[in-house]
Design a protein around this motif. Structure first.
Motif, PDB file in Angstrom:
ATOM      1  N   ARG A   1       2.269   1.833  -3.513  1.00 19.01           N
ATOM      2  CA  ARG A   1       1.298   2.385  -4.462  1.00 19.01           C
ATOM      3  C   ARG A   1       1.137   3.896  -4.307  1.00 19.01           C
ATOM      4  O   ARG A   1       0.949   4.621  -5.276  1.00 19.01           O
ATOM      5  N   ARG A   2       1.244   4.381  -3.068  1.00 19.75           N
ATOM      6  CA  ARG A   2       1.077   5.811  -2.811  1.00 19.75           C
ATOM      7  C   ARG A   2       2.333   6.610  -3.113  1.00 19.75           C
ATOM      8  O   ARG A   2       2.258   7.767  -3.522  1.00 19.75           O
ATOM      9  N   ARG A   3       3.516   6.002  -2.936  1.00 22.22           N
ATOM     10  CA  ARG A   3       4.742   6.792  -2.907  1.00 22.22           C
ATOM     11  C   ARG A   3       5.806   6.305  -3.892  1.00 22.22           C
ATOM     12  O   ARG A   3       6.970   6.646  -3.756  1.00 22.22           O
ATOM     13  N   ARG A   4       5.416   5.554  -4.887  1.00 22.50           N
ATOM     14  CA  ARG A   4       6.404   4.973  -5.799  1.00 22.50           C
ATOM     15  C   ARG A   4       7.297   6.027  -6.438  1.00 22.50           C
ATOM     16  O   ARG A   4       8.521   5.916  -6.418  1.00 22.50           O
TER      17      ARG A   4
ATOM     18  N   GLU B   1       0.825  -1.212   0.000  1.00 17.75           N
ATOM     19  CA  GLU B   1       0.000   0.000   0.000  1.00 17.75           C
ATOM     20  C   GLU B   1       0.856   1.258   0.000  1.00 17.75           C
ATOM     21  O   GLU B   1       0.539   2.236  -0.673  1.00 17.75           O
ATOM     22  N   ASP B   2       1.949   1.250   0.772  1.00 15.36           N
ATOM     23  CA  ASP B   2       2.850   2.401   0.784  1.00 15.36           C
ATOM     24  C   ASP B   2       3.495   2.585  -0.581  1.00 15.36           C
ATOM     25  O   ASP B   2       3.674   3.717  -1.058  1.00 15.36           O
TER      26      ASP B   2
ATOM     27  N   GLU C   1       7.909   9.167  -5.563  1.00 17.23           N
ATOM     28  CA  GLU C   1       8.704   9.880  -4.568  1.00 17.23           C
ATOM     29  C   GLU C   1       9.909   9.056  -4.124  1.00 17.23           C
ATOM     30  O   GLU C   1      11.049   9.553  -4.084  1.00 17.23           O
TER      31      GLU C   1
END
Length: 243
Positions: free
Chosen positions: A221-224, A218-219, A226
């Motif tokens: 998917r949100r921050r790829r 999940e992390d 960055e």
């Protein structure tokens, strides 16, 4: 007993103690290694004399010589002061566990990490990497090899299916590595462990080393984007071996 067989059994004893959850008695070690108790006592005497093992009330455990071997191992594979400073910095900026990995002598090894050594549930730990085809750091390092060297590596280590996402076809894997070379970033989404995604970049100054992070899906998917940028910047700033 002397010669190669003695050395092999001494190393087997060391491996058995290292792999055990706690100290082991001489009798338990004899059973695990498959040799006589007298032979085990003879070899344990040499290992304890050299401080590779210590003998306590509950049996034999690793000795004080082992940490110095680990430090020498890290130094020989390029994990000096620069890596000691880099890994916690990347950990702070990304919020993910960080790894420093090297390709040397036909093997890929995780040299250092910010993941706690006491976290036995963590899927990536220092040591020989046997799942390089399914990890981002493995892909980053294999992508920099020649096709012939890569084939030798895969022939030696295989492409075991670890999850339903693991790439096990060589031609598909070659296409994946071509994409890694084009993007400059390797990604493994649940290929080595279904709960984790890892990203890796090769070090421009040391192409046989890679910097990587692992994080929950999940992390990722949100921050790829960055995290990819942060990794790339950190790798670009890493000094050359002579600096």
């Amino acid at each position: 007993m002397s010669g190669p067989q003695s050395v092999d059994r001494a190393l087997a004893l060391l491996d058995a103690v290292a792999d055990a959850p706690g100290p082991l008695s001489a009798k338990a070690l004899a059973r695990r290694v498959g040799c006589s108790l007298s032979t085990v006592y003879h070899l344990l005497g040499s290992l304890t004399a050299r401080a590779y093992l210590i003998r306590g009330p509950d049996g034999y455990a690793l000795g004080p010589r082992v940490p110095s071997l680990h430090r020498s191992f890290q130094r020989h594979l390029g994990a000096g002061a620069a890596v000691a400073a880099l890994l916690p910095h990347v950990r702070r900026t990304t919020g993910a566990e960080v790894y420093f990995t090297a390709y040397r002598g036909g093997r890929i090894t995780v040299i250092d990490t910010t993941a706690p050594l006491t976290d036995t549930q963590h899927p990536f730990a220092p040591g020989l990497e046997t799942r390089a085809h399914a990890t981002a750091h493995g892909k980053a390092l294999l992508a920099s090899l020649s096709r012939a060297a890569r084939r030798r590596y895969l022939a030696d280590h295989g492409m075991a299916r670890l999850t339903e996402r693991t790439i096990t076809d060589e031609e598909r894997f070659e296409a994946e590595l071509a994409s890694v070379r084009e993007r400059g970033v390797a990604v493994s989404v649940g290929e080595a462990d279904p709960a984790y995604t890892c990203l890796a970049v090769p070090l421009p100054s040391r192409p046989d080393h890679a910097l990587s992070v692992s994080l929950p899906l999940e992390d990722f998917r949100r921050r790829r984007g960055e995290i990819s940028s942060l990794l790339t910047l950190a790798a670009a700033a890493f000094p050359t071996a002579s600096e």
